[in-house]
Design an enzyme around this catalytic site. Structure first.
Site, PDB file in Angstrom:
ATOM      1  N   GLU A  88       0.821  -1.211   0.000  1.00 56.21           N
ATOM      2  CA  GLU A  88       0.000   0.000   0.000  1.00 56.21           C
ATOM      3  C   GLU A  88       0.862   1.272   0.000  1.00 56.21           C
ATOM      4  O   GLU A  88       0.517   2.253  -0.643  1.00 56.21           O
ATOM      5  CB  GLU A  88      -0.926   0.035   1.221  1.00 56.21           C
TER       6      GLU A  88
ATOM      7  N   SER B  91      18.295  -4.723 -19.434  1.00 54.88           N
ATOM      8  CA  SER B  91      16.853  -4.519 -19.516  1.00 54.88           C
ATOM      9  C   SER B  91      16.524  -3.170 -20.153  1.00 54.88           C
ATOM     10  O   SER B  91      17.273  -2.201 -20.006  1.00 54.88           O
ATOM     11  CB  SER B  91      16.233  -4.600 -18.125  1.00 54.88           C
TER      12      SER B  91
ATOM     13  N   ASP C 289      25.469 -11.240 -14.872  1.00 59.14           N
ATOM     14  CA  ASP C 289      25.369 -10.148 -13.907  1.00 59.14           C
ATOM     15  C   ASP C 289      25.699 -10.626 -12.505  1.00 59.14           C
ATOM     16  O   ASP C 289      25.138 -11.607 -12.038  1.00 59.14           O
ATOM     17  CB  ASP C 289      23.928  -9.598 -13.883  1.00 59.14           C
TER      18      ASP C 289
ATOM     19  N   GLU D 296      27.668  -7.158  -2.043  1.00 63.14           N
ATOM     20  CA  GLU D 296      26.645  -7.137  -0.997  1.00 63.14           C
ATOM     21  C   GLU D 296      26.751  -8.330  -0.049  1.00 63.14           C
ATOM     22  O   GLU D 296      26.479  -8.211   1.145  1.00 63.14           O
ATOM     23  CB  GLU D 296      25.305  -7.121  -1.720  1.00 63.14           C
TER      24      GLU D 296
ATOM     25  N   HIS E 223      28.400  -7.521 -14.752  1.00 67.85           N
ATOM     26  CA  HIS E 223      27.907  -6.206 -14.342  1.00 67.85           C
ATOM     27  C   HIS E 223      27.773  -6.178 -12.830  1.00 67.85           C
ATOM     28  O   HIS E 223      27.254  -7.104 -12.216  1.00 67.85           O
ATOM     29  CB  HIS E 223      26.553  -5.928 -15.007  1.00 67.85           C
TER      30      HIS E 223
ATOM     31  N   HIS F  77      18.997   5.454 -11.668  1.00 66.31           N
ATOM     32  CA  HIS F  77      18.109   5.408 -10.505  1.00 66.31           C
ATOM     33  C   HIS F  77      17.204   6.625 -10.431  1.00 66.31           C
ATOM     34  O   HIS F  77      16.380   6.714  -9.530  1.00 66.31           O
ATOM     35  CB  HIS F  77      18.923   5.284  -9.217  1.00 66.31           C
TER      36      HIS F  77
ATOM     37  N   CYS G 290      23.226   0.880 -14.890  1.00 65.90           N
ATOM     38  CA  CYS G 290      22.489  -0.347 -14.584  1.00 65.90           C
ATOM     39  C   CYS G 290      21.403  -0.527 -15.642  1.00 65.90           C
ATOM     40  O   CYS G 290      21.325   0.244 -16.609  1.00 65.90           O
ATOM     41  CB  CYS G 290      21.895  -0.246 -13.169  1.00 65.90           C
TER      42      CYS G 290
HETATM   43  N1  GLN Z   1      20.756  -7.219 -16.688  1.00 69.07           N
HETATM   44  C1  GLN Z   1      20.044  -6.632 -15.596  1.00 69.07           C
HETATM   45  C2  GLN Z   1      19.209  -5.483 -16.102  1.00 69.07           C
HETATM   46  O1  GLN Z   1      19.619  -4.806 -16.952  1.00 69.07           O
HETATM   47  C3  GLN Z   1      20.986  -6.138 -14.546  1.00 69.07           C
HETATM   48  C4  GLN Z   1      20.258  -5.490 -13.423  1.00 69.07           C
HETATM   49  C5  GLN Z   1      21.078  -5.273 -12.207  1.00 69.07           C
HETATM   50  O2  GLN Z   1      22.265  -5.297 -12.247  1.00 69.07           O
HETATM   51  N2  GLN Z   1      20.463  -5.004 -11.098  1.00 69.07           N
HETATM   52  O3  GLN Z   1      18.138  -5.231 -15.614  1.00 69.07           O
HETATM   53 ZN    ZN Z   2      23.033  -2.987 -12.016  1.00 68.89          ZN
END
Ligand code: GLN
Ligand code: ZN
Length: 774
Positions: free
Chosen positions: A25, A452, A618, A624, A660, A713, A745
């Site tokens: 929500e 993407s 990727d 992380e 990546h 972002h 990204c």
């Molecule tokens: N190949 C993915 C994309 O382009 C990589 C996304 C990511 O690194 N979080 O969405």
């Molecule tokens: Zn990324």
């Protein structure tokens, strides 16, 4: 405050609860506000309703209504942003958003997170070893700390008005400064921690305000203390800790202080904290162990984080109760809690209707974890016999899980046993480079994207109709193929060099593979917040992993039929698949990672056989998962790098492997990234203005590298001049032969308008810079 008037710490609690809402929500309301469909008052009302629903829910699950056991842990976007805003640490470039009294309204608050026009948003990075992202505070010598927002006080008062005495939660002053980066005007050598003495009075004022409002306990989150990956000498951190909590503990009118240190063990910070006047200390006993006795410990309430706030397994409840027993040797005042905030978990297993019943019995989401906390708390107050039935049921469920078919697959295990070092190695890089140059014939500074393209409403609707059965599989495939055709045409028109298919068929880069591999289950409603309004639905990796059939080959080879340019096959790497799933906890992560790697290796072999010359694997999550303690790094990097190499080392020299990584803080992992031995690595670099390229240069990295020139972002479109400058900056440190040009990204969260404009600018800037190369 004197010890005699310290209110009792509740016997059971959690460090925090998901705030996005059982049906997301808050996400929906926040996004409606951004789109101008609702105003601030309506958003506030939705948020207040959610907070109240949460309090009611938590009390129905066994937390007390008026004993401070319910954490007041709401956030519109991010808890670190909330703390910065509370103390008035607004970077100078956002000064216009602040009114005469130093306040920021809700729209301004979101602007810090998302940027506006030429104002870049705050940098975003991963929160400890979770998949949550926080906004990095920017603090300099000039930052004017003052109590700029009393939202935390108002939320506590709202709880009181609704009949609750909750426990306000705020990121503590030491962690806030440890996580901050120096503002751009700060002189060399400055660190935000230098400002602790100026910051503490603001925390003091806030704490006093909470006391006046009737708060009995306040929770200060200090996970910065458990991490060794912060570039501050440990003795300075410990001195800051003592200074902070001596000061806050010395206030005469204040609630009792609970300092929580989730995500690891406090180690040498524990005696320092114990020596301050804080009344309760939260220990993460899932990641850490029961500490040895330190002077004064017996006078502190130890809040034992024995219920894993990080993972969805029902776990060993009897073992957790034993740990409480061990801890009670150290202090008479023991309470039980989750090891971390439950913000990393979905709400409720009961919301899952499609999981196998067997699996459901092995799981505990946030609401079930609270039930476990309540059980253990009852055990603490009433003794083992009061909870024996619950402990036995959890133990029986564990045994059931261990013995279940699918948890161990003999064929997978046999194949892993036959691996040799050669399976992990590709051979000489220069030889590969020569073969790839000849096969691909790319211009200097080749341009590409991360995979993407925007996931439009049409794509999502088609997928929803496929899932509901309204759209047949062949028709869905046609819709996706048409989308791929448009994405390829767009990339041709823009003049990009290595093309992608755009990943329209993927709901999520991990879930998509989880749905196509054995050993995984996916949830219907298991959403967790990744950052801001963005949520993901981690899959559950519960058994041995294998690939029943090729996954991406048909999509990639179809795409290659549409263009002469090389099409990059796109896979998610083993470490990221683990990091963004809830992973079985009954064997080492490295063993699970190698199983996933073998499945991917087969997929890459099939892609190569189908004529795909470039494959990207990727690994945005490689860093992380890096353990917070340096002593654990080498082991982690060994298995994680090994899994990537196992996945990618089965190809011929001429096949170009890309990877990546979604971040730019390379320090601790730069050697590991070199060891991945990918031919090309794309990284995030736009928000930090290419600062990272110097690290790359000093590390001697000599493979292809694509430092991102477009911060995806935010909806902001970077101009040609800006991108040109970033590229020129990169070329000052890295030889042109190594440099690739790409966004930070993937583009799936972006709209088409800004995507097309930004990619167009990237190509224009690249052409301009190419023309200057000799
Ligand atoms: N190949 C993915 C994309 O382009 C990589 C996304 C990511 O690194 N979080 O969405
Ligand atoms: Zn990324």
């Amino acid at each position: 405050m004197t010890t005699t008037d310290t209110p009792a710490f509740p016997s059971g609690t959690i460090l925090g609860y998901p705030r996005i809402g059982r049906r997301r929500e808050l996400k929906k309301a926040v996004e409606a506000f951004w789109a101008g469909r609702i105003d601030a008052a309506e958003l506030e009302a939705t948020a207040a309703g959610l907070r109240q629903a949460t309090r009611e829910r938590l009390s129905s699950l066994g937390l007390g209504r008026t004993d401070s056991s319910i954490p007041e842990s709401f956030s519109f976007y991010d808890q670190v942003l909330d703390a910065q805003v509370a103390v008035g640490a607004i970077p100078a470039r956002f000064a216009d958003l602040v009114d005469g009294d130093g306040h920021l309204d809700l729209a301004g608050y979101f602007t810090l997170a998302r940027g506006a026009g030429d104002n870049l948003p705050l940098e975003m990075t991963k929160w400890f070893d979770s998949n949550y992202h926080y906004l990095v505070p920017e603090i300099g010598p000039e930052t004017h700390f003052h109590l700029a927002s009393d939202r935390i006080v108002r939320e506590f008062e709202e709880a009181v008005a609704n009949g609750f005495i909750t426990r306000p939660v705020i990121v503590g002053p030491v962690t806030l400064l440890l996580l901050a980066k120096p503002s751009s005007d700060a002189p060399a050598g400055f660190h935000p921690l230098d400002r602790l003495a100026d910051l503490l009075p603001v925390y003091a004022e806030l704490i006093e305000r909470l006391a006046a409002a009737g708060a009995q306990w306040v929770q200060l989150d200090e996970p910065g203390l458990v991490s060794e990956s912060i570039d501050i000498p440990r003795d300075e951190t410990l001195a800051a800790l003592a200074q902070a909590y001596d000061a806050l503990g010395g206030l005469t009118t204040r609630p009792a202080l609970f300092v929580a240190a989730p995500y690891g063990s406090l180690d040498d910070a524990l005696p320092v904290l114990v020596a301050t006047p804080v009344e309760a200390i939260g220990l993460d006993l899932v990641r850490g162990t029961v500490p040895t006795i330190v002077p004064g410990l017996a006078d502190v309430t130890l809040v034992a984080g024995v219920i894993d706030g990080h993972n969805i397994w029902r776990g060993d409840l009897a073992g957790a109760f034993d740990t409480l027993g061990e801890l009670s040797a150290l202090s008479e005042n023991i309470a039980v809690s989750s090891s971390t905030s439950l913000q990393h978990l979905p709400h409720d297993v009961e919301d899952e209707t499609k999981l196998a019943a067997e699996l459901t019995g092995w799981l505990a989401f946030a609401d079930q974890k609270i039930g476990q906390v309540a059980t253990l708390a009852r055990g603490l107050t009433s003794g083992l016999s009061a909870i024996r039935a619950e402990l036995d049921a959890a133990t029986a469920s564990l045994a059931d899980r261990r013995g279940s078919p699918g948890v161990r697959d003999g064929a997978v295990r046999a194949r892993l046993d036959t691996l040799t070092p050669a399976d992990f190695s590709r051979g000489d890089y220069e030889t590969r480079l020569a073969a790839q140059s000849q096969a691909l014939r790319l211009p200097p500074l080749p341009t590409t994207t991360i995979g993407s393209f925007p996931q439009t409403g049409d794509i999502r609707r088609a997928r929803a109709r496929l899932v509901s059965g309204e759209l047949a599989a062949e028709d869905y495939r046609d819709v996706m193929r048409a989308e791929i055709g448009r994405v390829v045409q767009l990339q041709e028109d823009l003049g990009l060099d290595v093309l992608v298919h755009g990943e329209p068929e993927r709901n999520d880069m991990v879930q998509y593979f989880a749905e196509n591999l054995d050993g995984f289950a996916v949830t219907e409603n298991g959403w967790v917040q990744s950052y801001g309004s963005r949520c993901t639905r981690p899959s559950i990796l519960w058994g041995d992993v294998s690939r029943p059939q090729p996954i991406t080959v048909e999509w990639s080879s179809y795409t290659q039929t549409l263009t002469e340019k090389p099409v990059k096959g796109m896979l998610t790497g083993p470490v990221t698949i683990l990091a963004w799933s809830f992973v079985r906890d009954d064997q080492p992560l490295g063993d699970t990672a190698r199983q996933v790697a073998l499945a991917l290796r087969d997929e890459i072999t099939d892609l190569e056989a189908a004529g795909i010359q470039v494959v990207q694997v990727d690994e945005p999550a490689l860093r992380e998962l890096l353990p917070l303690k340096k002593r654990d790094h080498a082991h982690y990097l060994d298995w994680s790098v090994g899994a990537f190499r196992l996945a990618t080392a089965g190809v011929a020299d001429r096949t170009q492997i890309h990877t990546h990584l979604c971040y730019s803080e390379f320090g601790a992992v730069i050697d590991a990234i070199r060891n991945l031995d990918a031919d090309v690595t794309s990284i995030e670099a736009a928000r930090s203005k290419m600062e990272v390229v110097q690290d790359i240069q000093t590390s001697g990295f000599d493979h292809g590298i694509g430092p991102g020139v477009y911060d995806i972002h935010s909806p902001r479109v970077p101009g040609v001049a800006e991108i040109t400058e970033l590229l020129e900056r990169a070329l000052q440190s890295i030889p042109a032969r190594q440099v690739w040009v790409n966004p930070d990204c993937g583009l799936k969260t972006r709209g088409y308008a800004e995507t097309v404009a930004s990619l167009g600018n990237i190509v224009d800037a690249t052409r301009a810079v190419r023309a200057t190369l000799v």
